[in-house]
Structures are given as C-alpha cells and as structure tokens.
Design an enzyme around this catalytic site. Structure first.
Site, PDB file in Angstrom:
ATOM      1  N   LYS A  71       0.879  -1.400  -0.052  1.00 15.46           N
ATOM      2  CA  LYS A  71      -0.014   0.185   0.080  1.00 15.46           C
ATOM      3  C   LYS A  71       0.903   1.119  -0.103  1.00 15.46           C
ATOM      4  CE  LYS A  71      -4.274   2.006   0.524  1.00 15.46           C
ATOM      5  NZ  LYS A  71      -3.356   2.892  -0.793  1.00 15.46           N
ATOM      6  N   LYS A  95       4.650   2.192   8.440  1.00 20.25           N
ATOM      7  CA  LYS A  95       3.307   3.182   8.675  1.00 20.25           C
ATOM      8  C   LYS A  95       2.388   2.147   9.023  1.00 20.25           C
ATOM      9  CE  LYS A  95       3.606   6.785   6.163  1.00 20.25           C
ATOM     10  NZ  LYS A  95       3.308   7.972   5.007  1.00 20.25           N
ATOM     11  N   LYS A 107       5.255   1.986  -2.726  1.00 17.14           N
ATOM     12  CA  LYS A 107       5.105   3.357  -3.386  1.00 17.14           C
ATOM     13  C   LYS A 107       5.528   3.415  -4.952  1.00 17.14           C
ATOM     14  CE  LYS A 107       5.135   7.337  -0.854  1.00 17.14           C
ATOM     15  NZ  LYS A 107       4.189   7.389   0.197  1.00 17.14           N
ATOM     16  N   THR A 191      -4.941  12.792   6.459  1.00 13.65           N
ATOM     17  CA  THR A 191      -3.580  12.655   6.800  1.00 13.65           C
ATOM     18  C   THR A 191      -3.125  14.135   7.822  1.00 13.65           C
ATOM     19  OG1 THR A 191      -2.874  12.024   4.516  1.00 13.65           O
ATOM     20  CG2 THR A 191      -1.051  12.763   5.973  1.00 13.65           C
ATOM     21  N   ASN A 222      -1.915  19.627   0.578  1.00 17.28           N
ATOM     22  CA  ASN A 222      -3.151  19.039   1.088  1.00 17.28           C
ATOM     23  C   ASN A 222      -2.706  18.852   2.718  1.00 17.28           C
ATOM     24  OD1 ASN A 222      -4.194  16.058   1.964  1.00 17.28           O
ATOM     25  ND2 ASN A 222      -5.779  17.486   0.874  1.00 17.28           N
ATOM     26  N   SER A 362      -7.196   5.487   4.104  1.00 15.17           N
ATOM     27  CA  SER A 362      -7.255   4.644   2.571  1.00 15.17           C
ATOM     28  C   SER A 362      -7.564   3.188   2.710  1.00 15.17           C
ATOM     29  CB  SER A 362      -5.777   4.644   1.940  1.00 15.17           C
ATOM     30  OG  SER A 362      -5.597   5.849   1.298  1.00 15.17           O
TER      31      SER A 362
END
Ligand code: GLU
Length: 428
Positions: A71, A95, A107, A191, A222, A362
């Site tokens: 992820k 994470k 990633k 986030t 963001n 997510s």
C-alpha cells in the site's frame, strides 16, 4: 528527490539497521526487511497535445507484503529518484504496521512535472502508468493512492484504466478516489487531521495545553492545510507557513504573528500549495525567506513538505522555545539533525506515525469500496482518531518504559509486527 545530497534510501536503511541491531532478529529477516521485495521500472510513452510523444520514467516498489497487500502513494515530481521511492516504500511498511492495519508497504513515482502538463496529458500519463503495471497491482496485491502532486482525479483515471484492462469494476484497487466515485468521506482531510490527533495526544502527555501553543509549518499542500485547520480549531496559533514558489524557483515563509487566516490563505493558494506572494502581502503577511519557518520562536514545528528539510546545516536555527517537532512529511529530518534534536530534548513525533492518518483512511476507503457500502464522515473521522490515538499511546508507553526515543519506539513496534508476520508465514 531532494535539495541536498542525502539519500533517503540510505537513511531508511540506517534507521532500520540501528533498531534491528537492538532487536532479536535473525540475519535472514534483517536482510529481507532492509530492502524491497519487488521493484518495477518502466517507460511510459505519452502522446502530447502538440502531436509529439514524450517518454516518461515510472517506478513501483513493493517493499513488503507479509501483513497484507502492498500500500502506498504514487508521486509525480521532476526530481523523483528510485532511491526515494525505495525509502518511501519501506516507510509505508512501517507506517501500516505501527497503526496496525493489515497492509504492507509500497510506493510509486513518475519523473515528470505535472505543473507543465495539460489535463489531457496528465490523464494519458496516468493511464500509461497503469497499463505498464496492471498485472502487478490490484486490490489483493498492491493498492496505490495519491501522494506528492497527485490527487483524486488522477486516482480515478488510474482506476478506470485498470478496470478497462481487467473488464470489471474493482474500486478496491486504488484509494484517494473522489467521493461518490468510490472515495471515502474524510480521506482528503485524513493525513492532516491525523497529524493533529497525535500532536494533541503528545501535548496532553507533555502538559502543554494546545490552546496555549504556537506553531510554524513548512509546506501548504493538502496535508498542511488540513493540519493547520484542525490545529487552529483546537485553539493553537499558527504564526508562519512556508511554501514553494515554482515561478521564482524558491520557497518563501509567510508570517503573521497574531495568527493566520487559513481560509483567506487557502483562497490565494494554487492546487500545488503555492501561496500567491503579492496577494499575501496585500493581506498583511510578512514575506520572509524559505528557511525562516524553522527559525520561528514557536512551541511546535511541523515540517509538512518533502524529505531532507531539517538538516545539519539548519538544525541549529531551531529556536530554544521549540519543544515539539511533528513530522507530517515523509523523511523530513536527516539522521545527523535527528541526533541534535534528540540531544536538545525536543519531543519528536516520527513521520511514519505522525502522518499515518492518510493510509489509515485509505484502508477504511478500501474496506468501504470492497463492501460497496460507504460510511458517514463522522464515523470515518471517529475511527481514524481512535486508530491514531491508540498507535500514539502504544509508541509513547514503550518509549517511556524502555527509555527510547519516539522514532526508535515506533520502529520497534512496527518492525516486530512485520518480522512476526514474515516468520509466521514461514518465509524465514
Ligand atoms: N501517500 C500517503 C502516505 O505517504 C498515503 C498512502 C496511502 O493512502 O496508501 O502515507
């Protein structure tokens, strides 16, 4: 991608090695976890609006999927490098593990500057990226998401290409989609809000009432915008925010010592987080150098831009007043600067804990997408707060009981869980 010679992958490996050497990990587990399991490198030919074809370079790295599908986001940046993607994929593993969600780490990135691409060119680039990867990603293998300079629109184009190739709808393939098109309420805020959930918890433990604190932020994308909003709602005062200016090719810090009006600032900011300098001056903001954000006399520093921003060259500029650094960006602090921050007893909330709110939401989005049943925003944010707060508490308690720095404590928890998964599966 960075403004200095620090290599994020070497930093990620150093961080891993230093904690792994204190854990009871066998040699094979260490070797497995200190590098990605799989990498894809590919070219993406894109038909440009002027009729020419440009070839872009794309990557997807799957660091580890022992705890669940890989992820992590996909970044668009002109200075992207494979080593940055490798580091970020590793940090994604830790994470997801530290907040205890059943996902691994991945990633992706494309070397490109979306600021110089038209909307149609960006769509073709997104579709081209997925065409090269469609057999190697998916809801049960690797689930991408937005990251630096990518957003919900890009995610929907990528989903559409994936579904077209596979001939069926599979909204769980990607997260950060638009609400109403498989996205989750609260994902845009997640986030930034998550950063403030853990910050608030830290401040309680440090006996610093949030309403008596001041903060300076690096970045106004963001993550930063939503963190600023929630921090101010809870009573904190933001006095400085820095951001990149693409036209001038440098950053500026915008300061107002009696507090900043986030709505007014957001209204003069473009979609890449660049605040309009002239308009800000007209609103009464001081315009200072890009580095000035780190020199402010505030209680809290929140780096919310890119990696390698607090370095050995600028760490000494941090004011004596600073008591907390909350890493909203991935990898903002270099190891040499980290050491000095530790010596100065500044309480540091490490990146892969502080900014885990995005991937946690997510995960909620993927659950909702797979069930085709969507939750109310309050429900999403309440669940997010519970996950972030309990992850913080676990890291804080271990740090206290074993006299560890917060970064090392977070690593101990995260690495142990992944090592256990690898072992239970019989991989080592
Ligand atoms: N790009 C975000 C991160 O670095 C979110 C990843 C995700 O949602 O998968 O955490």
């Amino acid at each position: 991608m960075s403004n200095s010679s620090y290599n994020p992958y070497e930093i990620a490996q150093q961080q891993f090695d230093s904690v792994a050497s204190k854990l009871d990990l066998d040699a094979a587990t260490r070797e497995l976890l200190r590098q990605p399991m799989r990498e894809y490198h590919f070219t993406i030919p894109v038909k440009m609006d002027d009729g020419t074809t440009k070839v872009f370079k794309g990557f997807r790295v799957q660091h580890n999927d022992a705890r669940g599908p890989a992820k992590g986001g996909i970044r668009f940046h002109p200075m992207e490098t494979i080593d940055t993607i490798r580091a970020l994929s590793m940090w994604m593993t830790w994470k997801c593990s530290v907040v205890d969600i059943p996902l691994g780490g991945g990633k992706g990135g494309v070397i490109c500057d979306p600021r110089n691409l038209t909307e149609r060119e960006q769509e073709r680039l997104c579709r081209g990226y997925v065409r090269q990867l469609a057999r190697n990603v998916g809801p049960n293998t690797d689930v991408p998401a937005p990251d630096v300079m990518t957003n919900a629109k890009h995610m929907l184009w990528m989903l559409d290409e994936y579904e077209t190739i596979h001939g069926s709808r599979s909204p769980g393939f990607i997260t950060g989609k638009p609400v109403g098109m498989g996205g989750s309420l609260g994902r845009t805020e997640a986030t930034g809000f998550g950063v403030v959930y853990v910050l608030n918890e830290a401040l309680k433990n440090l006996n610093m009432p949030i309403e008596n604190t001041t903060a300076s932020f690096q970045g106004f994308g963001n993550v930063s915008q939503y963190a600023v909003r929630l921090y101010q709602q809870l009573g904190g005062k933001v006095v400085a925010i820095s951001c990149w200016n693409e036209t001038d090719k440098k950053a500026y810090t915008f300061r107002k010592l009696d507090g900043m009006d986030i709505d007014a600032l957001a209204s003069i900011t473009d979609s890449y987080g660049t605040i309009d300098k002239e308009k800000a001056m007209n609103l009464g903001y001081e315009v200072l150098s890009g580095e000035a954000w780190i020199e402010q006399d505030v209680d809290i520093l929140i780096p919310a831009a890119l990696e390698n921003q607090i370095t050995i060259e600028n760490v000494h500029k941090i004011s004596k007043q600073v008591k907390v650094i909350c890493e909203a960006a991935n990898g903002p602090t270099t190891p040499d600067a980290d050491k000095i921050i530790n010596e100065r007893n500044i309480f540091l909330i490490p990146d892969f804990l502080a900014n885990a709110g995005g991937v946690t939401c997510s995960y909620f989005e993927q659950v909702q997408s797979n069930q085709n049943y969507y939750w109310e925003k309050d429900e999403v944010l309440a669940k997010l707060n519970i996950k972030m707060t309990s992850a913080f508490k676990a890291v804080y308690e271990l740090a206290q009981s074993k006299n560890l720095r917060m970064r090392d404590s977070a690593y101990v928890i995260a690495i142990n869980r992944v090592a256990q998964a690898v072992k239970s599966r019989g991989w080592v």
